[in-house]
Scaffold this motif. Structure first.
Motif, mmCIF file in Angstrom:
data_model
loop_
_atom_site.group_PDB
_atom_site.id
_atom_site.type_symbol
_atom_site.label_atom_id
_atom_site.label_comp_id
_atom_site.label_asym_id
_atom_site.label_seq_id
_atom_site.Cartn_x
_atom_site.Cartn_y
_atom_site.Cartn_z
ATOM 1 N N SER A 1 0.839 -1.196 0.000
ATOM 2 C CA SER A 1 0.000 0.000 0.000
ATOM 3 C C SER A 1 0.875 1.247 0.000
ATOM 4 O O SER A 1 2.079 1.202 0.296
ATOM 5 N N LEU A 2 0.269 2.374 -0.296
ATOM 6 C CA LEU A 2 0.985 3.648 -0.250
ATOM 7 C C LEU A 2 1.500 3.923 1.155
ATOM 8 O O LEU A 2 2.593 4.468 1.337
ATOM 9 N N THR A 3 0.739 3.515 2.152
ATOM 10 C CA THR A 3 1.177 3.689 3.547
ATOM 11 C C THR A 3 2.485 2.953 3.795
ATOM 12 O O THR A 3 3.397 3.472 4.444
ATOM 13 N N GLN A 4 2.597 1.723 3.248
ATOM 14 C CA GLN A 4 3.821 0.948 3.425
ATOM 15 C C GLN A 4 4.992 1.554 2.656
ATOM 16 O O GLN A 4 6.130 1.549 3.137
ATOM 17 N N LEU A 5 4.728 2.087 1.482
ATOM 18 C CA LEU A 5 5.797 2.730 0.713
ATOM 19 C C LEU A 5 6.345 3.941 1.454
ATOM 20 O O LEU A 5 7.557 4.191 1.471
ATOM 21 N N LYS A 6 5.463 4.692 2.085
ATOM 22 C CA LYS A 6 5.896 5.857 2.872
ATOM 23 C C LYS A 6 6.670 5.403 4.112
ATOM 24 O O LYS A 6 7.664 6.034 4.494
ATOM 25 N N ALA A 7 6.209 4.315 4.730
ATOM 26 C CA ALA A 7 6.905 3.797 5.909
ATOM 27 C C ALA A 7 8.320 3.344 5.559
ATOM 28 O O ALA A 7 9.266 3.548 6.324
ATOM 29 N N ARG A 8 8.485 2.748 4.374
ATOM 30 C CA ARG A 8 9.827 2.342 3.927
ATOM 31 C C ARG A 8 10.721 3.562 3.736
ATOM 32 O O ARG A 8 11.884 3.577 4.166
ATOM 33 N N ASN A 14 15.227 6.926 5.526
ATOM 34 C CA ASN A 14 15.689 8.259 5.937
ATOM 35 C C ASN A 14 16.289 8.215 7.334
ATOM 36 O O ASN A 14 17.319 8.842 7.608
ATOM 37 N N LYS A 15 15.645 7.477 8.221
ATOM 38 C CA LYS A 15 16.130 7.365 9.601
ATOM 39 C C LYS A 15 17.484 6.665 9.638
ATOM 40 O O LYS A 15 18.399 7.076 10.381
ATOM 41 N N ILE A 16 17.637 5.607 8.847
ATOM 42 C CA ILE A 16 18.900 4.868 8.792
ATOM 43 C C ILE A 16 20.019 5.757 8.260
ATOM 44 O O ILE A 16 21.114 5.824 8.840
ATOM 45 N N ARG A 17 19.743 6.450 7.169
ATOM 46 C CA ARG A 17 20.772 7.307 6.573
ATOM 47 C C ARG A 17 21.136 8.473 7.509
ATOM 48 O O ARG A 17 22.301 8.867 7.603
ATOM 49 N N ALA A 18 20.157 9.006 8.204
ATOM 50 C CA ALA A 18 20.435 10.085 9.150
ATOM 51 C C ALA A 18 21.322 9.589 10.286
ATOM 52 O O ALA A 18 22.253 10.288 10.718
ATOM 53 N N TYR A 19 21.056 8.378 10.768
ATOM 54 C CA TYR A 19 21.859 7.821 11.855
ATOM 55 C C TYR A 19 23.321 7.691 11.442
ATOM 56 O O TYR A 19 24.232 8.124 12.161
ATOM 57 N N PHE A 20 23.552 7.096 10.277
ATOM 58 C CA PHE A 20 24.935 6.883 9.847
ATOM 59 C C PHE A 20 25.625 8.198 9.477
ATOM 60 O O PHE A 20 26.838 8.331 9.655
ATOM 61 N N SER A 21 24.868 9.159 8.991
ATOM 62 C CA SER A 21 25.453 10.458 8.682
ATOM 63 C C SER A 21 25.965 11.132 9.956
ATOM 64 O O SER A 21 27.087 11.658 9.990
ATOM 65 N N MET A 27 23.802 -1.692 17.196
ATOM 66 C CA MET A 27 22.618 -2.212 16.536
ATOM 67 C C MET A 27 21.393 -2.124 17.441
ATOM 68 O O MET A 27 20.275 -1.886 16.974
ATOM 69 N N ALA A 28 21.596 -2.302 18.740
ATOM 70 C CA ALA A 28 20.493 -2.204 19.693
ATOM 71 C C ALA A 28 19.862 -0.818 19.644
ATOM 72 O O ALA A 28 18.635 -0.664 19.716
ATOM 73 N N VAL A 29 20.688 0.211 19.490
ATOM 74 C CA VAL A 29 20.184 1.591 19.408
ATOM 75 C C VAL A 29 19.326 1.761 18.168
ATOM 76 O O VAL A 29 18.216 2.323 18.227
ATOM 77 N N LEU A 30 19.808 1.272 17.040
ATOM 78 C CA LEU A 30 19.079 1.412 15.776
ATOM 79 C C LEU A 30 17.770 0.617 15.804
ATOM 80 O O LEU A 30 16.723 1.108 15.361
ATOM 81 N N LEU A 31 17.804 -0.591 16.342
ATOM 82 C CA LEU A 31 16.601 -1.431 16.376
ATOM 83 C C LEU A 31 15.524 -0.848 17.276
ATOM 84 O O LEU A 31 14.336 -0.839 16.912
ATOM 85 N N THR A 32 15.904 -0.374 18.459
ATOM 86 C CA THR A 32 14.900 0.182 19.364
ATOM 87 C C THR A 32 14.275 1.441 18.787
ATOM 88 O O THR A 32 13.094 1.717 19.015
ATOM 89 N N ASP A 33 15.044 2.195 18.010
ATOM 90 C CA ASP A 33 14.521 3.409 17.386
ATOM 91 C C ASP A 33 13.518 3.064 16.285
ATOM 92 O O ASP A 33 12.421 3.631 16.223
ATOM 93 N N ILE A 34 13.873 2.125 15.396
ATOM 94 C CA ILE A 34 13.014 1.789 14.257
ATOM 95 C C ILE A 34 11.810 0.949 14.676
ATOM 96 O O ILE A 34 10.683 1.171 14.213
ATOM 97 N N LEU A 35 12.028 -0.003 15.582
ATOM 98 C CA LEU A 35 10.958 -0.906 15.986
ATOM 99 C C LEU A 35 10.127 -0.371 17.150
ATOM 100 O O LEU A 35 9.083 -0.939 17.474
ATOM 101 N N ARG A 36 10.628 0.678 17.806
ATOM 102 C CA ARG A 36 9.959 1.247 18.987
ATOM 103 C C ARG A 36 9.691 0.130 20.008
ATOM 104 O O ARG A 36 8.565 -0.045 20.502
ATOM 105 N N CYS A 37 10.740 -0.604 20.299
ATOM 106 C CA CYS A 37 10.633 -1.777 21.180
ATOM 107 C C CYS A 37 11.518 -1.597 22.400
ATOM 108 O O CYS A 37 12.288 -0.633 22.507
#
Length: 326
Positions: A8-15, A20-27, A133-143
């Motif tokens: 769905s369009l919602t999923q495309l936006k979520a991707r 963006n979040k991943i690239r911002a983190y590594f930047s 990796m724990a930092v990145l996962l908790t941010d993306i998964l909100r877990c």
């Protein structure tokens, strides 16, 4: 038949937001984004990985012999080999978001073409990489904060057997209640037995409320990881599981050309024994390893990560076009 996208369009936006979040983190952390080839003259030797193969008919490549009118090329199962050549040439910490290809099953968690995030941190060991990796996962998964256990602890807890010292018969006895039937009884390879037991008895029980890092895999399953200096029975390797899904595979990277070549040759010997086609060894990759800096690296499946982040039941739901809709 429908021409519409799988997701769905919602999923495309979520991707897009996830990327963006991943690239911002590594930047922010000074990790360089790179791009490497999807096609290679060499392939992986791992008996559990199956490459797509094609032929380049335009001309010879580096004096490679023509086979059936062309030069064999392989779609990459991971950007690892080329990324390590960049690391060996002095790139420093790097990451890549890439499409990779595996000629295997298609199903709930599998698409033959999928998106992979792979990154390498110079100066890190695998424990430091798990921290990041724990930092990145908790941010993306909100877990919640991920948990950790050794491979040995996982078997002792859920099957009451030590995978590092048990015989094949002891392992089979520990798994008899799983009703695997002849599949388990007839298997003679210890690592295949361990993999069966892990998939059926352990994966569904770990990482259910937050991701779980499993580390210190048996040395026989080292792949491209170093052997642990304190306990040579285990390798400096980890995997990540969440809600019964394998998300990532990471190593404290082996940096010995001689040792890696020996492992690749052993893989091909096993392939021959199993009746599989032997694969061309990537000699350029092997040669670079004596120049590889001290580093740790991990490959994270982005489609599965997005499935978990958006609570989708099937990988097709997060792909713009799945293989059966391509």
């Amino acid at each position: 038949m429908s021409w519409l996208p799988s997701a769905s369009l919602t999923q495309l936006k979520a991707r897009a937001e996830m990327l963006n979040k991943i690239r911002a983190y590594f930047s922010v952390h000074g990790v360089l984004e790179v791009e490497t080839p999807a096609l290679s003259q060499a392939a992986v030797t791992d008996v559990h990985l199956h490459c797509f193969k094609t032929q380049f008919v335009g001309r010879n490549i580096s004096d490679k012999p023509l086979v059936d009118g062309g030069v064999p090329l392989y779609l990459q199962t991971s950007p690892e080999f080329h990324m390590k050549r960049l690391l060996s040439a002095g790139s420093g910490c790097i990451y890549q978001v890439s499409k990779v290809f595996r000629n295997e099953e298609s199903g709930r968690y599998h698409n033959p073409e999928f998106s992979l995030l792979e990154w390498y941190r110079v100066g890190f060991d695998h424990h430091q990489l798990m921290d990041e990796m724990a930092v990145l996962l908790t941010d993306i998964l909100r877990c919640a904060e991920p948990t950790r256990c050794t491979y040995q602890e996982a078997f002792l807890t859920h099957l009451d057997v030590d995978p590092l010292s048990a015989s094949n018969e002891q392992l089979k006895a520990a798994g008899r209640h799983l009703e695997l039937g002849d599949v388990l009884d007839n298997e003679q390879d210890k690592d295949t037995i361990l993999q069966l037991l892990f998939c059926i008895a352990i994966e569904p029980k770990i990482g259910q409320t937050s991701p779980c890092f499993v580390y210190d895999f048996p040395a026989s399953q080292a792949a491209l990881a170093r052997i642990n200096t304190q306990d040579p029975r285990v390798a400096d390797r980890f995997e990540v599981y969440f809600k019964s899904i394998e998300l990532a595979n990471g190593f404290y990277e082996l940096n010995s050309s001689a040792e890696q070549l020996k492992r690749f040759e052993a893989d091909n010997q096993l392939r021959a024994k199993m009746g599989l086609v032997e694969m061309p060894i990537d000699k350029k990759f092997v040669e670079c390893l004596d120049h590889l800096p001290d580093c740790a690296g991990v490959a994270l499946g982005l489609d599965r990560l997005l499935m978990l982040a958006t609570e989708q039941d099937h990988i097709n739901d997060v792909l713009s076009f799945s293989i059966d809709n391509s």
